[in-house]
Scaffold this motif. Sequence first.
Motif, PDB file in Angstrom:
ATOM      1  N   ALA A  28       0.807  -1.226   0.000  1.00 37.32           N
ATOM      2  CA  ALA A  28       0.000   0.000   0.000  1.00 37.32           C
ATOM      3  C   ALA A  28       0.843   1.281   0.000  1.00 37.32           C
ATOM      4  O   ALA A  28       0.344   2.361  -0.321  1.00 37.32           O
ATOM      5  N   ILE A  29       2.139   1.164   0.301  1.00 35.60           N
ATOM      6  CA  ILE A  29       2.957   2.373   0.494  1.00 35.60           C
ATOM      7  C   ILE A  29       3.538   2.875  -0.829  1.00 35.60           C
ATOM      8  O   ILE A  29       4.101   2.108  -1.594  1.00 35.60           O
ATOM      9  N   SER A  30       3.415   4.182  -1.064  1.00 32.28           N
ATOM     10  CA  SER A  30       3.967   4.726  -2.314  1.00 32.28           C
ATOM     11  C   SER A  30       5.204   5.588  -2.076  1.00 32.28           C
ATOM     12  O   SER A  30       5.912   5.916  -3.013  1.00 32.28           O
ATOM     13  N   GLU A  31       5.467   5.976  -0.833  1.00 33.10           N
ATOM     14  CA  GLU A  31       6.584   6.887  -0.561  1.00 33.10           C
ATOM     15  C   GLU A  31       7.030   6.721   0.895  1.00 33.10           C
ATOM     16  O   GLU A  31       6.192   6.624   1.787  1.00 33.10           O
ATOM     17  N   ILE A  32       8.342   6.684   1.096  1.00 32.40           N
ATOM     18  CA  ILE A  32       8.883   6.642   2.467  1.00 32.40           C
ATOM     19  C   ILE A  32       9.814   7.842   2.634  1.00 32.40           C
ATOM     20  O   ILE A  32      10.730   8.041   1.828  1.00 32.40           O
ATOM     21  N   ILE A  33       9.553   8.653   3.640  1.00 31.49           N
ATOM     22  CA  ILE A  33      10.406   9.811   3.917  1.00 31.49           C
ATOM     23  C   ILE A  33      10.929   9.698   5.351  1.00 31.49           C
ATOM     24  O   ILE A  33      10.147   9.643   6.306  1.00 31.49           O
ATOM     25  N   VAL A  34      12.232   9.656   5.498  1.00 30.15           N
ATOM     26  CA  VAL A  34      12.841   9.654   6.829  1.00 30.15           C
ATOM     27  C   VAL A  34      13.176  11.091   7.185  1.00 30.15           C
ATOM     28  O   VAL A  34      13.817  11.802   6.402  1.00 30.15           O
ATOM     29  N   VAL A  35      12.711  11.534   8.350  1.00 24.79           N
ATOM     30  CA  VAL A  35      13.032  12.890   8.804  1.00 24.79           C
ATOM     31  C   VAL A  35      13.957  12.764  10.001  1.00 24.79           C
ATOM     32  O   VAL A  35      13.549  12.308  11.082  1.00 24.79           O
ATOM     33  N   ASP A  36      15.191  13.134   9.796  1.00 23.28           N
ATOM     34  CA  ASP A  36      16.183  12.904  10.833  1.00 23.28           C
ATOM     35  C   ASP A  36      16.389  14.119  11.738  1.00 23.28           C
ATOM     36  O   ASP A  36      16.422  15.261  11.275  1.00 23.28           O
ATOM     37  N   GLY A  37      16.563  13.840  13.007  1.00 20.86           N
ATOM     38  CA  GLY A  37      16.767  14.880  14.016  1.00 20.86           C
ATOM     39  C   GLY A  37      18.222  14.991  14.407  1.00 20.86           C
ATOM     40  O   GLY A  37      18.562  14.860  15.581  1.00 20.86           O
ATOM     41  N   HIS A  38      19.062  15.232  13.408  1.00 22.96           N
ATOM     42  CA  HIS A  38      20.499  15.473  13.653  1.00 22.96           C
ATOM     43  C   HIS A  38      21.145  14.305  14.400  1.00 22.96           C
ATOM     44  O   HIS A  38      21.868  14.508  15.392  1.00 22.96           O
ATOM     45  N   SER A  39      20.878  13.096  13.908  1.00 23.68           N
ATOM     46  CA  SER A  39      21.466  11.895  14.529  1.00 23.68           C
ATOM     47  C   SER A  39      22.991  11.968  14.486  1.00 23.68           C
ATOM     48  O   SER A  39      23.572  12.444  13.504  1.00 23.68           O
ATOM     49  N   ILE A  40      23.610  11.452  15.533  1.00 20.80           N
ATOM     50  CA  ILE A  40      25.081  11.433  15.537  1.00 20.80           C
ATOM     51  C   ILE A  40      25.598  10.009  15.333  1.00 20.80           C
ATOM     52  O   ILE A  40      26.787   9.762  15.444  1.00 20.80           O
ATOM     53  N   ASP A  41      24.681   9.093  15.020  1.00 19.09           N
ATOM     54  CA  ASP A  41      25.123   7.725  14.690  1.00 19.09           C
ATOM     55  C   ASP A  41      24.988   7.510  13.171  1.00 19.09           C
ATOM     56  O   ASP A  41      24.952   8.456  12.402  1.00 19.09           O
ATOM     57  N   GLU A  42      24.885   6.284  12.748  1.00 17.76           N
ATOM     58  CA  GLU A  42      24.895   5.964  11.319  1.00 17.76           C
ATOM     59  C   GLU A  42      23.503   6.005  10.660  1.00 17.76           C
ATOM     60  O   GLU A  42      23.355   5.594   9.506  1.00 17.76           O
ATOM     61  N   THR A  43      22.490   6.477  11.380  1.00 15.85           N
ATOM     62  CA  THR A  43      21.113   6.431  10.860  1.00 15.85           C
ATOM     63  C   THR A  43      21.007   6.956   9.427  1.00 15.85           C
ATOM     64  O   THR A  43      20.484   6.280   8.535  1.00 15.85           O
ATOM     65  N   VAL A  44      21.499   8.167   9.200  1.00 16.28           N
ATOM     66  CA  VAL A  44      21.329   8.813   7.888  1.00 16.28           C
ATOM     67  C   VAL A  44      22.053   8.016   6.805  1.00 16.28           C
ATOM     68  O   VAL A  44      21.497   7.774   5.714  1.00 16.28           O
ATOM     69  N   ASN A  45      23.267   7.564   7.087  1.00 24.41           N
ATOM     70  CA  ASN A  45      24.018   6.783   6.082  1.00 24.41           C
ATOM     71  C   ASN A  45      23.304   5.487   5.749  1.00 24.41           C
ATOM     72  O   ASN A  45      23.264   5.071   4.585  1.00 24.41           O
ATOM     73  N   ILE A  46      22.745   4.839   6.752  1.00 25.54           N
ATOM     74  CA  ILE A  46      22.030   3.571   6.512  1.00 25.54           C
ATOM     75  C   ILE A  46      20.839   3.810   5.583  1.00 25.54           C
ATOM     76  O   ILE A  46      20.647   3.089   4.602  1.00 25.54           O
ATOM     77  N   VAL A  47      20.071   4.843   5.874  1.00 21.85           N
ATOM     78  CA  VAL A  47      18.865   5.109   5.071  1.00 21.85           C
ATOM     79  C   VAL A  47      19.260   5.435   3.629  1.00 21.85           C
ATOM     80  O   VAL A  47      18.686   4.909   2.678  1.00 21.85           O
ATOM     81  N   ARG A  48      20.262   6.299   3.481  1.00 23.52           N
ATOM     82  CA  ARG A  48      20.675   6.685   2.114  1.00 23.52           C
ATOM     83  C   ARG A  48      21.235   5.487   1.365  1.00 23.52           C
ATOM     84  O   ARG A  48      20.986   5.317   0.170  1.00 23.52           O
ATOM     85  N   HIS A  72       6.837  17.676   3.019  1.00 22.06           N
ATOM     86  CA  HIS A  72       7.455  17.035   1.854  1.00 22.06           C
ATOM     87  C   HIS A  72       6.580  15.941   1.228  1.00 22.06           C
ATOM     88  O   HIS A  72       6.803  15.569   0.076  1.00 22.06           O
ATOM     89  N   ALA A  73       5.628  15.412   1.966  1.00 22.29           N
ATOM     90  CA  ALA A  73       4.866  14.250   1.491  1.00 22.29           C
ATOM     91  C   ALA A  73       3.919  14.627   0.350  1.00 22.29           C
ATOM     92  O   ALA A  73       3.336  15.710   0.359  1.00 22.29           O
ATOM     93  N   VAL A  74       3.768  13.720  -0.603  1.00 24.78           N
ATOM     94  CA  VAL A  74       2.865  13.989  -1.726  1.00 24.78           C
ATOM     95  C   VAL A  74       1.699  12.993  -1.789  1.00 24.78           C
ATOM     96  O   VAL A  74       0.837  13.108  -2.656  1.00 24.78           O
ATOM     97  N   GLY A  75       1.684  12.007  -0.913  1.00 23.14           N
ATOM     98  CA  GLY A  75       0.620  10.995  -0.937  1.00 23.14           C
ATOM     99  C   GLY A  75      -0.745  11.595  -0.600  1.00 23.14           C
ATOM    100  O   GLY A  75      -0.838  12.637   0.035  1.00 23.14           O
ATOM    101  N   ASP A  76      -1.810  10.891  -1.014  1.00 25.81           N
ATOM    102  CA  ASP A  76      -3.166  11.328  -0.656  1.00 25.81           C
ATOM    103  C   ASP A  76      -3.395  11.137   0.844  1.00 25.81           C
ATOM    104  O   ASP A  76      -4.212  11.828   1.450  1.00 25.81           O
ATOM    105  N   ALA A  77      -2.696  10.164   1.403  1.00 18.78           N
ATOM    106  CA  ALA A  77      -2.802   9.900   2.851  1.00 18.78           C
ATOM    107  C   ALA A  77      -1.388   9.800   3.426  1.00 18.78           C
ATOM    108  O   ALA A  77      -0.423   9.528   2.702  1.00 18.78           O
ATOM    109  N   ILE A  78      -1.303  10.020   4.737  1.00 19.69           N
ATOM    110  CA  ILE A  78       0.002  10.041   5.403  1.00 19.69           C
ATOM    111  C   ILE A  78      -0.060   9.185   6.671  1.00 19.69           C
ATOM    112  O   ILE A  78      -1.042   9.233   7.419  1.00 19.69           O
ATOM    113  N   ALA A  79       1.015   8.411   6.894  1.00 19.38           N
ATOM    114  CA  ALA A  79       1.161   7.660   8.155  1.00 19.38           C
ATOM    115  C   ALA A  79       2.485   8.034   8.781  1.00 19.38           C
ATOM    116  O   ALA A  79       3.460   8.310   8.078  1.00 19.38           O
ATOM    117  N   PHE A  80       2.524   8.060  10.113  1.00 23.14           N
ATOM    118  CA  PHE A  80       3.791   8.215  10.831  1.00 23.14           C
ATOM    119  C   PHE A  80       4.177   6.838  11.380  1.00 23.14           C
ATOM    120  O   PHE A  80       3.337   6.160  11.995  1.00 23.14           O
TER     121      PHE A  80
END
Length: 226
Positions: A28-48, A72-80
């Motif tokens: 059912a999912i058409s888009e995944i957006i990760v919003v990072d809060g200035h992580s100081i671990d590898e979170t951002v690198n893993i996602v990218r 940023h989301a463009v879907g008709d519906a949004i989930a967190f």
Amino acid sequence: MTLSVIIPTKNEAACIADVIQELEGVAAISEIIVVDGHSIDETVNIVRSMGYRVVVQPGAGYGDAVQEGVRHAVGDAIAFIDADGSYDPRELPDLLRLVAEQGHDVAFASRYAPGAGSDDDTWLRLVGNKLFTWLLRFFHGVQISDALFLYMVARRSVFQRTSVTSPGFEYCIEFPIKVHHAGLRYTEIPSRERPRIGGESKVRAFYHGWKIFVTVAREWLVRLLR
Ligand SMILES: Nc1nc2c(ncn2[C@@H]2O[C@H](COP(=O)(O)OP(=O)(O)OP(=O)(O)O)[C@@H](O)[C@H]2O)c(=O)[nH]1
Ligand SMILES: [Mg+2]
């Protein structure tokens, strides 16, 4: 109806790959957006490295992050979806169906509806949740059984119609309050919360509990004095 999934992350390197992999199995999912809060671990690198988009939030806090995701989301519906593996994404199609086919603006998942449960709750959180669920009902008339979960699917238009602005975890309670007072159609289904995969919780029960209480009281007073 297309569905955007927003994942707020803060130092979730231990969990984020598993969470994204599990989401990949949900058609059912058409888009995944990760919003990072200035992580100081590898979170951002893993996602990218998995080929997904990371937006770095402008400020700080859970609420600030999900608001940025909504922009940023463009879907008709949004989930967190939390980045710690505690939400079961196999419940997303049922939540989406309530919005797409049954005319609801928001479908909430609840850990306390009949047939639901949590493997992540502590007794303190359980008591806090029951208290806030009661406060929501008594002071605002909100008819949901789990005040603080914020596992839900909402039409994208809901965010324009409610303008929820809390920067921190208080967002979780301001959202259902504003959905209710905006006269939107909402419902809930039972959900099973799982334990965190790894990493650390960002919630401090008394500090965030106080901020959540202030939000409930402020929103009540605002309407009383109008
Ligand atoms: N971007 C961003 N994400 C955050 C921030 N604070 C928390 N998060 C994320 O928000 C989600 C919820 O935080 P958790 O610490 O899991 O909160 P919780 O589920 O109430 O607590 P636990 O049950 O103990 O895990 C997680 O994906 C966090 O990484 C923040 O300031 N910025
Ligand atoms: Mg969590």
